[in-house]
Design a protein around this motif. Structure first.
Motif, mmCIF file in Angstrom:
data_model
loop_
_atom_site.group_PDB
_atom_site.id
_atom_site.type_symbol
_atom_site.label_atom_id
_atom_site.label_comp_id
_atom_site.label_asym_id
_atom_site.label_seq_id
_atom_site.Cartn_x
_atom_site.Cartn_y
_atom_site.Cartn_z
ATOM 1 N N LEU A 14 2.360 -11.179 5.992
ATOM 2 C CA LEU A 14 1.289 -11.106 6.989
ATOM 3 C C LEU A 14 1.860 -10.804 8.379
ATOM 4 O O LEU A 14 1.285 -10.010 9.141
ATOM 5 C CB LEU A 14 0.502 -12.417 7.002
ATOM 6 C CG LEU A 14 -0.424 -12.623 5.797
ATOM 7 C CD1 LEU A 14 -0.815 -14.090 5.647
ATOM 8 C CD2 LEU A 14 -1.680 -11.750 5.932
ATOM 9 N N GLY A 23 1.867 -3.661 4.478
ATOM 10 C CA GLY A 23 1.256 -4.765 3.735
ATOM 11 C C GLY A 23 1.631 -4.694 2.272
ATOM 12 O O GLY A 23 1.734 -3.607 1.709
ATOM 13 N N TRP A 33 -3.834 -14.652 1.585
ATOM 14 C CA TRP A 33 -3.811 -13.251 2.023
ATOM 15 C C TRP A 33 -5.226 -12.810 2.418
ATOM 16 O O TRP A 33 -5.439 -12.147 3.433
ATOM 17 C CB TRP A 33 -3.255 -12.376 0.897
ATOM 18 C CG TRP A 33 -3.116 -10.927 1.247
ATOM 19 C CD1 TRP A 33 -3.985 -9.924 0.939
ATOM 20 C CD2 TRP A 33 -2.048 -10.313 1.964
ATOM 21 N NE1 TRP A 33 -3.531 -8.729 1.430
ATOM 22 C CE2 TRP A 33 -2.339 -8.939 2.059
ATOM 23 C CE3 TRP A 33 -0.868 -10.805 2.542
ATOM 24 C CZ2 TRP A 33 -1.496 -8.039 2.707
ATOM 25 C CZ3 TRP A 33 -0.035 -9.900 3.191
ATOM 26 C CH2 TRP A 33 -0.344 -8.546 3.263
ATOM 27 N N GLU A 37 -5.485 -11.485 6.135
ATOM 28 C CA GLU A 37 -5.248 -10.034 6.159
ATOM 29 C C GLU A 37 -6.161 -9.285 7.140
ATOM 30 O O GLU A 37 -5.696 -8.390 7.864
ATOM 31 C CB GLU A 37 -5.383 -9.477 4.733
ATOM 32 C CG GLU A 37 -5.080 -8.006 4.604
ATOM 33 C CD GLU A 37 -6.285 -7.108 4.785
ATOM 34 O OE1 GLU A 37 -6.075 -5.902 4.981
ATOM 35 O OE2 GLU A 37 -7.433 -7.611 4.757
#
Ligand SMILES: NC(=O)c1ccc[n+]([C@@H]2O[C@H](COP(=O)([O-])OP(=O)(O)OC[C@H]3O[C@@H](n4cnc5c(N)ncnc54)[C@H](OP(=O)(O)O)[C@@H]3O)[C@@H](O)[C@H]2O)c1
Length: 252
Positions: A14, A23, A33, A37
């Motif tokens: 991250l 990513g 995530w 994200e």
């Protein structure tokens, strides 16, 4: 409700995403995530995430202003993760005067964001901890208010309602390369962003305590019909000591 465990591997991915990396899609099914994200990934436009850490009954402080600690350790770490993934953390003058926060990242690894303090009337004291030189800090003041200061300052005109325009503020931050903004409070400041329709995500992090009175975490204009209530798409995550409601708004 999805339990969240932020592994070191996911957190490192991250932080790399925050810094412009592609990513790691191996993490796509990981609850941690999916929470972080959207804030971490730079998509070229602005992204605004407002967060409030509150009690079961929606309070952030007692009637006498005691505000700490409401969030448990996992809620506190969550807040610091949000800071680390943001370009800037933004608060109103009321929050600074009440709580004297540092607004730095200390609970997790990662960079401290630029601090943005909305202080239209220059009432934040000069010895406030968030004015320390360790981190870049930007004051936001109303045109013509307050003596000049050595701190970087954005000046905006007051609108007819006395407010500084939230969209103009986001534009001014964007011109300074600050696009992913964490609005950390308090209630009045979050209200201005929600009413301007510029919030992508609202994180309501609830600690299992009941205060029963005191300042609310969110305070919007009164409505008489529930049909006027906000109904964001919401996911719920078990952080451990706290429960996260991750609310998505459509800005289009
Ligand atoms: N638990 C949490 O997540 C959390 C986080 C932060 C704060 N808090 C709590 O929240 C409380 C403070 O919240 P609050 O609602 O009283 O204050 P606030 O939102 O922190 O600050 C409000 C003030 O900021 C300025 N301001 C913000 N946006 C503005 C805009 N668009 N235009 C003009 N001025 C703007 C104004 O300052 P002037 O009044 O000087 O014009 C306004 O009165 C405290 O009890 C604190 O403990 C809780």
């Amino acid at each position: 409700m999805k339990p969240v465990d932020v592994s070191e591997e996911v957190w490192a991915s991250l932080l790399a995403l925050r810094d412009g990396g592609a990513g790691d899609f191996a993490h796509a099914d990981d609850p941690a995530w999916s929470i972080y994200e959207p804030l971490a990934r730079r998509r070229g436009g602005s992204f605004v995430l407002a967060q409030v850490g509150q009690s079961l009954d929606g309070r952030v402080a007692t009637v006498d202003g005691d505000a700490a600690p409401i969030s448990g350790p996992d809620g506190f770490a969550h807040l610091h993760r949000l800071r680390a993934l943001s370009d800037a953390v933004l608060v109103g003058a009321g929050c600074v005067v009440a709580d004297d926060p540092r607004l730095t990242v200390r609970e997790v690894s990662g960079p401290s964001p630029v601090r943005v303090l909305i202080d239209p009337s220059a009432r934040i004291p000069a010895d406030a901890r968030c004015l320390s030189p360790e981190t870049r800090t930007i004051l936001v003041r109303a045109d013509g208010c307050g003596a000049s200061t050595s701190h970087e300052t954005i000046r905006l005109p007051r609108g007819d309602d006395g407010r500084l325009c939230t969209v103009a503020l986001l534009d001014a931050l964007g011109e300074r390369g600050l696009h992913h903004i964490l609005v950390e409070g308090g209630a009045a400041t979050i209200r201005h962003f929600l009413e301007a329709g510029v919030v992508d995500r609202l994180h309501v992090c609830i600690a299992p305590i009941i205060i029963g009175s005191g300042a609310p975490g969110l305070a919007l204009a009164p409505i008489s019909k529930l049909s006027g209530a906000l109904r964001p798409q919401t996911r719920v995550f078990a952080l451990g000591s706290d429960t996260l409601f991750d609310c998505a708004f459509d800005r289009s």
